[in-house]
Write a protein that holds these residues in place. Structure first.
Motif, PDB file in Angstrom:
ATOM      1  N   LEU A 241      -5.351   2.123  -7.451  1.00  0.00           N
ATOM      2  CA  LEU A 241      -4.593   2.295  -6.099  1.00  0.00           C
ATOM      3  C   LEU A 241      -6.496   1.433  -5.552  1.00  0.00           C
ATOM      4  O   LEU A 241      -5.905   1.041  -4.203  1.00  0.00           O
ATOM      5  CB  LEU A 241      -4.559   3.414  -6.299  1.00  0.00           C
ATOM      6  CG  LEU A 241      -4.291   3.923  -4.038  1.00  0.00           C
ATOM      7  CD1 LEU A 241      -3.265   2.523  -3.702  1.00  0.00           C
ATOM      8  CD2 LEU A 241      -3.564   5.071  -3.911  1.00  0.00           C
TER       9      LEU A 241
ATOM     10  N   LEU B  40       1.082  -0.870  -0.442  1.00  0.00           N
ATOM     11  CA  LEU B  40      -0.338  -0.195  -0.666  1.00  0.00           C
ATOM     12  C   LEU B  40       0.965   1.723   0.091  1.00  0.00           C
ATOM     13  O   LEU B  40       0.705   2.038  -0.644  1.00  0.00           O
ATOM     14  CB  LEU B  40      -0.998  -0.040   1.372  1.00  0.00           C
ATOM     15  CG  LEU B  40      -2.432  -0.793   1.192  1.00  0.00           C
ATOM     16  CD1 LEU B  40      -3.054  -1.013   2.726  1.00  0.00           C
ATOM     17  CD2 LEU B  40      -2.980  -0.311  -0.003  1.00  0.00           C
ATOM     18  N   ASN B  41       1.780   1.056   0.765  1.00  0.00           N
ATOM     19  CA  ASN B  41       3.115   2.337   0.909  1.00  0.00           C
ATOM     20  C   ASN B  41       3.594   2.902   0.010  1.00  0.00           C
ATOM     21  O   ASN B  41       3.647   3.812  -0.996  1.00  0.00           O
ATOM     22  CB  ASN B  41       3.237   2.167   2.013  1.00  0.00           C
ATOM     23  CG  ASN B  41       4.410   3.872   2.365  1.00  0.00           C
ATOM     24  OD1 ASN B  41       4.080   4.275   2.525  1.00  0.00           O
ATOM     25  ND2 ASN B  41       5.977   3.933   2.699  1.00  0.00           N
TER      26      ASN B  41
ATOM     27  N   LYS C 147      -6.099  -1.313  -2.882  1.00  0.00           N
ATOM     28  CA  LYS C 147      -7.056  -1.188  -1.152  1.00  0.00           C
ATOM     29  C   LYS C 147      -7.347  -2.569  -0.792  1.00  0.00           C
ATOM     30  O   LYS C 147      -7.716  -2.458   0.224  1.00  0.00           O
ATOM     31  CB  LYS C 147      -7.381   0.083  -1.217  1.00  0.00           C
ATOM     32  CG  LYS C 147      -5.854   1.210  -1.062  1.00  0.00           C
ATOM     33  CD  LYS C 147      -7.458   3.227  -1.176  1.00  0.00           C
ATOM     34  CE  LYS C 147      -5.948   3.867  -0.817  1.00  0.00           C
ATOM     35  NZ  LYS C 147      -6.659   5.333  -0.449  1.00  0.00           N
TER      36      LYS C 147
ATOM     37  N   THR D  67       2.752   2.125  -3.391  1.00  0.00           N
ATOM     38  CA  THR D  67       1.895   2.345  -4.923  1.00  0.00           C
ATOM     39  C   THR D  67       0.892   3.393  -4.477  1.00  0.00           C
ATOM     40  O   THR D  67      -0.210   3.339  -5.365  1.00  0.00           O
ATOM     41  CB  THR D  67       0.714   0.755  -4.723  1.00  0.00           C
ATOM     42  OG1 THR D  67       0.316   0.598  -3.651  1.00  0.00           O
ATOM     43  CG2 THR D  67       1.817  -0.136  -5.584  1.00  0.00           C
ATOM     44  N   ARG D  68       1.026   4.356  -3.781  1.00  0.00           N
ATOM     45  CA  ARG D  68       0.347   5.291  -3.070  1.00  0.00           C
ATOM     46  C   ARG D  68       0.662   6.498  -4.288  1.00  0.00           C
ATOM     47  O   ARG D  68      -0.510   6.984  -4.085  1.00  0.00           O
ATOM     48  CB  ARG D  68       0.861   5.893  -1.950  1.00  0.00           C
ATOM     49  CG  ARG D  68       2.180   6.149  -2.176  1.00  0.00           C
ATOM     50  CD  ARG D  68       2.678   6.741  -0.197  1.00  0.00           C
ATOM     51  NE  ARG D  68       3.795   7.229  -0.861  1.00  0.00           N
ATOM     52  CZ  ARG D  68       5.451   7.079  -0.154  1.00  0.00           C
ATOM     53  NH1 ARG D  68       4.830   5.342  -0.512  1.00  0.00           N
ATOM     54  NH2 ARG D  68       6.804   7.521  -0.390  1.00  0.00           N
ATOM     55  N   THR D  69       1.319   6.253  -5.469  1.00  0.00           N
ATOM     56  CA  THR D  69       1.767   7.080  -6.336  1.00  0.00           C
ATOM     57  C   THR D  69       0.658   6.971  -7.823  1.00  0.00           C
ATOM     58  O   THR D  69       1.114   7.539  -8.611  1.00  0.00           O
ATOM     59  CB  THR D  69       2.534   7.452  -6.937  1.00  0.00           C
ATOM     60  OG1 THR D  69       3.861   7.208  -6.695  1.00  0.00           O
ATOM     61  CG2 THR D  69       2.915   8.508  -5.309  1.00  0.00           C
TER      62      THR D  69
END
Length: 206
Positions: free
Chosen positions: A194, A183-184, A198, A186-188
């Motif tokens: 995204l 998650l961290n 999630k 792929t945050r962009t």
């Protein structure tokens, strides 16, 4: 020379069947000429197999078929990436196949790379094509391999083809311990991708 062959063979066997490698994987421990000669001798004896230019593998074997299996394309790609110090990422159909979202074995495996665009025929009988395509760093710069596989597979599927079955398949594939890290990582990425990631990382019952 025989002692070097045995040491190299011991390292290969230690990595297990399916492992692909180049002389670069042994360069720290042996002289380049000795490695080249040892690999050539081992290939001639049938203990290892040459799968494409400069790349060998310790073949996987099928007791059912009574023969060696085709080379593991992902292992070959990783061996070339180590040799040339590339960062690579399976793209499209390759990613879908690895994640269990496609049962079709592509005849052409495409990897994104921060190196030059190149192609390699892999295997002797009906060789498959391993293609590296130069891509922006943002497409190959994920910290975790799993992050890139998820992103590329979802891109290849397209938003309309992602349903509950796909999310469930990806959830089973991705270890729970990696949820926070992915998650961290792929945050962009673009919005809908995204959102799916999630969903994949949500714990059932949360």
């Amino acid at each position: 020379m025989q002692a070097i062959e045995q040491k190299i063979l011991s390292r290969i066997y230690g990595r297990g069947r399916g492992w692909a490698f180049t002389k670069t994987d042994f360069i720290a421990g042996f002289g380049e000429t000795n490695i080249h000669q040892a690999l050539s001798t081992l290939a001639r004896s049938g203990r290892i197999r040459r799968v494409c230019h400069g790349v060998y593998d310790y073949p996987r074997y099928s007791d059912l078929l009574g023969q060696n299996l085709s080379p593991d394309i992902d292992q070959v790609a990783e061996a070339l990436a180590r040799k040339f110090n590339w960062r690579i990422q399976p793209s499209g159909e390759a990613a879908l196949n690895m994640l269990g979202l496609s049962t079709q074995v592509p005849g052409r495996w495409v990897y994104l790379s921060d190196g030059p665009s190149r192609e390699y025929p892999v295997g002797e009988d009906s060789p498959q094509v391993l293609a590296f395509r130069k891509a922006p760093l943002k497409d190959v710069g994920f910290k975790f391999r799993e992050s890139g596989l998820l992103v590329q597979a979802l891109k290849a599927l397209g938003k309309e083809r992602v349903d509950a079955t796909v999310v469930d398949t990806l959830r089973r594939w991705l270890p729970t311990r990696l949820h926070h890290a992915v998650l961290n990582d792929t945050r962009t990425v673009s919005g809908w991708i995204l959102q799916i990631i999630k969903q994949v990382c949500e714990e059932v019952g949360e």
